[in-house]
Design a protein around this motif. Structure first.
Motif, PDB file in Angstrom:
ATOM      1  N   UNK A 106      58.495 -16.790  53.870  1.00  0.00           N
ATOM      2  CA  UNK A 106      58.433 -16.172  55.192  1.00  0.00           C
ATOM      3  C   UNK A 106      59.770 -15.503  55.481  1.00  0.00           C
ATOM      4  N   UNK A 107      59.693 -14.401  56.191  1.00  0.00           N
ATOM      5  CA  UNK A 107      60.902 -13.678  56.584  1.00  0.00           C
ATOM      6  C   UNK A 107      61.139 -13.851  58.071  1.00  0.00           C
ATOM      7  N   UNK A 108      62.388 -14.074  58.432  1.00  0.00           N
ATOM      8  CA  UNK A 108      62.752 -14.217  59.845  1.00  0.00           C
ATOM      9  C   UNK A 108      62.589 -12.884  60.554  1.00  0.00           C
ATOM     10  N   UNK A 109      61.880 -12.905  61.678  1.00  0.00           N
ATOM     11  CA  UNK A 109      61.706 -11.710  62.511  1.00  0.00           C
ATOM     12  C   UNK A 109      62.785 -11.669  63.578  1.00  0.00           C
ATOM     13  N   UNK A 110      62.978 -12.780  64.285  1.00  0.00           N
ATOM     14  CA  UNK A 110      63.986 -12.812  65.339  1.00  0.00           C
ATOM     15  C   UNK A 110      63.846 -14.038  66.213  1.00  0.00           C
ATOM     16  N   UNK A 111      64.666 -14.052  67.248  1.00  0.00           N
ATOM     17  CA  UNK A 111      64.710 -15.179  68.180  1.00  0.00           C
ATOM     18  C   UNK A 111      64.658 -14.657  69.607  1.00  0.00           C
ATOM     19  N   UNK A 112      63.990 -15.424  70.468  1.00  0.00           N
ATOM     20  CA  UNK A 112      63.899 -15.092  71.884  1.00  0.00           C
ATOM     21  C   UNK A 112      64.245 -16.352  72.673  1.00  0.00           C
ATOM     22  N   UNK A 113      65.185 -16.262  73.633  1.00  0.00           N
ATOM     23  CA  UNK A 113      65.440 -17.438  74.475  1.00  0.00           C
ATOM     24  C   UNK A 113      64.168 -17.829  75.230  1.00  0.00           C
ATOM     25  N   UNK A 114      63.867 -19.124  75.245  1.00  0.00           N
ATOM     26  CA  UNK A 114      62.665 -19.602  75.942  1.00  0.00           C
ATOM     27  C   UNK A 114      62.647 -19.144  77.397  1.00  0.00           C
ATOM     28  N   UNK A 115      63.804 -19.064  78.028  1.00  0.00           N
ATOM     29  CA  UNK A 115      63.876 -18.660  79.435  1.00  0.00           C
ATOM     30  C   UNK A 115      63.331 -17.247  79.656  1.00  0.00           C
ATOM     31  N   UNK A 116      63.374 -16.384  78.636  1.00  0.00           N
ATOM     32  CA  UNK A 116      62.885 -15.003  78.789  1.00  0.00           C
ATOM     33  C   UNK A 116      61.372 -14.915  78.842  1.00  0.00           C
ATOM     34  N   UNK A 117      60.674 -15.937  78.355  1.00  0.00           N
ATOM     35  CA  UNK A 117      59.213 -15.888  78.353  1.00  0.00           C
ATOM     36  C   UNK A 117      58.608 -16.884  79.342  1.00  0.00           C
ATOM     37  N   UNK A 118      59.443 -17.417  80.194  1.00  0.00           N
ATOM     38  CA  UNK A 118      58.934 -18.334  81.221  1.00  0.00           C
ATOM     39  C   UNK A 118      58.001 -17.585  82.157  1.00  0.00           C
ATOM     40  N   UNK A 119      57.103 -18.306  82.790  1.00  0.00           N
ATOM     41  CA  UNK A 119      56.178 -17.741  83.784  1.00  0.00           C
ATOM     42  C   UNK A 119      55.277 -16.646  83.224  1.00  0.00           C
ATOM     43  N   UNK A 120      54.923 -16.742  81.953  1.00  0.00           N
ATOM     44  CA  UNK A 120      53.958 -15.804  81.379  1.00  0.00           C
ATOM     45  C   UNK A 120      54.515 -14.462  80.960  1.00  0.00           C
ATOM     46  N   UNK A 121      55.826 -14.308  80.947  1.00  0.00           N
ATOM     47  CA  UNK A 121      56.422 -13.038  80.528  1.00  0.00           C
ATOM     48  C   UNK A 121      56.122 -12.777  79.051  1.00  0.00           C
ATOM     49  N   UNK A 122      56.076 -11.506  78.695  1.00  0.00           N
ATOM     50  CA  UNK A 122      55.883 -11.095  77.314  1.00  0.00           C
ATOM     51  C   UNK A 122      57.112 -10.296  76.907  1.00  0.00           C
ATOM     52  N   UNK A 123      57.720 -10.672  75.782  1.00  0.00           N
ATOM     53  CA  UNK A 123      58.948 -10.035  75.313  1.00  0.00           C
ATOM     54  C   UNK A 123      58.655  -9.321  74.002  1.00  0.00           C
ATOM     55  N   UNK A 124      59.192  -8.123  73.873  1.00  0.00           N
ATOM     56  CA  UNK A 124      58.994  -7.329  72.653  1.00  0.00           C
ATOM     57  C   UNK A 124      60.240  -7.436  71.787  1.00  0.00           C
ATOM     58  N   UNK A 125      60.053  -7.922  70.562  1.00  0.00           N
ATOM     59  CA  UNK A 125      61.124  -7.973  69.566  1.00  0.00           C
ATOM     60  C   UNK A 125      61.009  -6.739  68.685  1.00  0.00           C
ATOM     61  N   UNK A 126      62.077  -6.003  68.534  1.00  0.00           N
ATOM     62  CA  UNK A 126      62.053  -4.854  67.626  1.00  0.00           C
ATOM     63  C   UNK A 126      62.307  -5.358  66.220  1.00  0.00           C
ATOM     64  N   UNK A 127      61.364  -5.109  65.328  1.00  0.00           N
ATOM     65  CA  UNK A 127      61.466  -5.548  63.943  1.00  0.00           C
ATOM     66  C   UNK A 127      60.680  -4.578  63.066  1.00  0.00           C
ATOM     67  N   UNK A 128      61.347  -3.514  62.622  1.00  0.00           N
ATOM     68  CA  UNK A 128      60.639  -2.514  61.824  1.00  0.00           C
ATOM     69  C   UNK A 128      60.042  -3.123  60.562  1.00  0.00           C
ATOM     70  N   UNK A 129      58.860  -2.764  60.185  1.00  0.00           N
ATOM     71  CA  UNK A 129      58.037  -1.711  60.758  1.00  0.00           C
ATOM     72  C   UNK A 129      57.117  -2.192  61.885  1.00  0.00           C
ATOM     73  N   UNK A 130      57.148  -3.492  62.218  1.00  0.00           N
ATOM     74  CA  UNK A 130      56.275  -4.016  63.258  1.00  0.00           C
ATOM     75  C   UNK A 130      57.108  -4.564  64.399  1.00  0.00           C
ATOM     76  N   UNK A 131      56.954  -4.041  65.606  1.00  0.00           N
ATOM     77  CA  UNK A 131      57.529  -4.716  66.754  1.00  0.00           C
ATOM     78  C   UNK A 131      56.598  -5.865  67.101  1.00  0.00           C
ATOM     79  N   UNK A 132      57.164  -6.933  67.629  1.00  0.00           N
ATOM     80  CA  UNK A 132      56.419  -8.171  67.826  1.00  0.00           C
ATOM     81  C   UNK A 132      56.448  -8.565  69.291  1.00  0.00           C
ATOM     82  N   UNK A 133      55.296  -8.940  69.836  1.00  0.00           N
ATOM     83  CA  UNK A 133      55.159  -9.400  71.213  1.00  0.00           C
ATOM     84  C   UNK A 133      55.198 -10.925  71.204  1.00  0.00           C
ATOM     85  N   UNK A 134      56.130 -11.506  71.956  1.00  0.00           N
ATOM     86  CA  UNK A 134      56.324 -12.960  71.981  1.00  0.00           C
ATOM     87  C   UNK A 134      56.045 -13.470  73.386  1.00  0.00           C
TER      88      UNK A 134
END
Length: 112
Positions: free
Chosen positions: A1-29
């Motif tokens: 497996x390849x590491x895509x990235x990390x998102x602080x848990x606080x950024x996705x609190x309350x149902x938020x969706x965070x976009x990680x830029x990771x070419x060629x696929x951006x990822x919704x967390x």
């Protein structure tokens, strides 16, 4: 497996969706019922940014055409059969971050 990235848990609190830029696929967390999930961020029907879509429970609604995808599996829920499911990534809480990995083989991007 390849590491895509990390998102602080606080950024996705309350149902938020965070976009990680990771070419060629951006990822919704996001979190669904306290569990982390990650799917490809661009709708595979027409490429719309799913982060800009409406969140309803465990679904995200594409802002362009209203397609609904299950955030926990990437599965196209409605309308069935009109496009493929979204690519799913592995997401785990590690400390105070959500760590995302690509479980698949490296993508081969061919020139147009």
């Amino acid at each position: 497996m390849r590491l895509v990235g990390r998102v602080p848990c606080a950024r996705v609190a309350d149902g938020a969706m965070v976009r990680l830029e990771w070419p060629p696929f951006d990822v919704l967390v996001t979190l669904v019922d306290g569990e982390p999930y990650a799917i490809e961020a661009a709708c595979n029907h027409a490429g719309a940014n799913l982060q800009e879509g409406e969140r309803r429970g465990s679904r995200v609604i594409c802002p362009m055409h209203g397609y609904q995808f299950d955030l926990t599996s990437g599965r196209l829920v409605e309308p069935r059969g009109l496009c493929d499911d979204q690519r799913r990534f592995v997401a785990r809480v590690v400390g105070d971050e959500i760590v995302v990995w690509d479980p698949g083989p490296p993508a081969t991007i061919l020139p147009p």
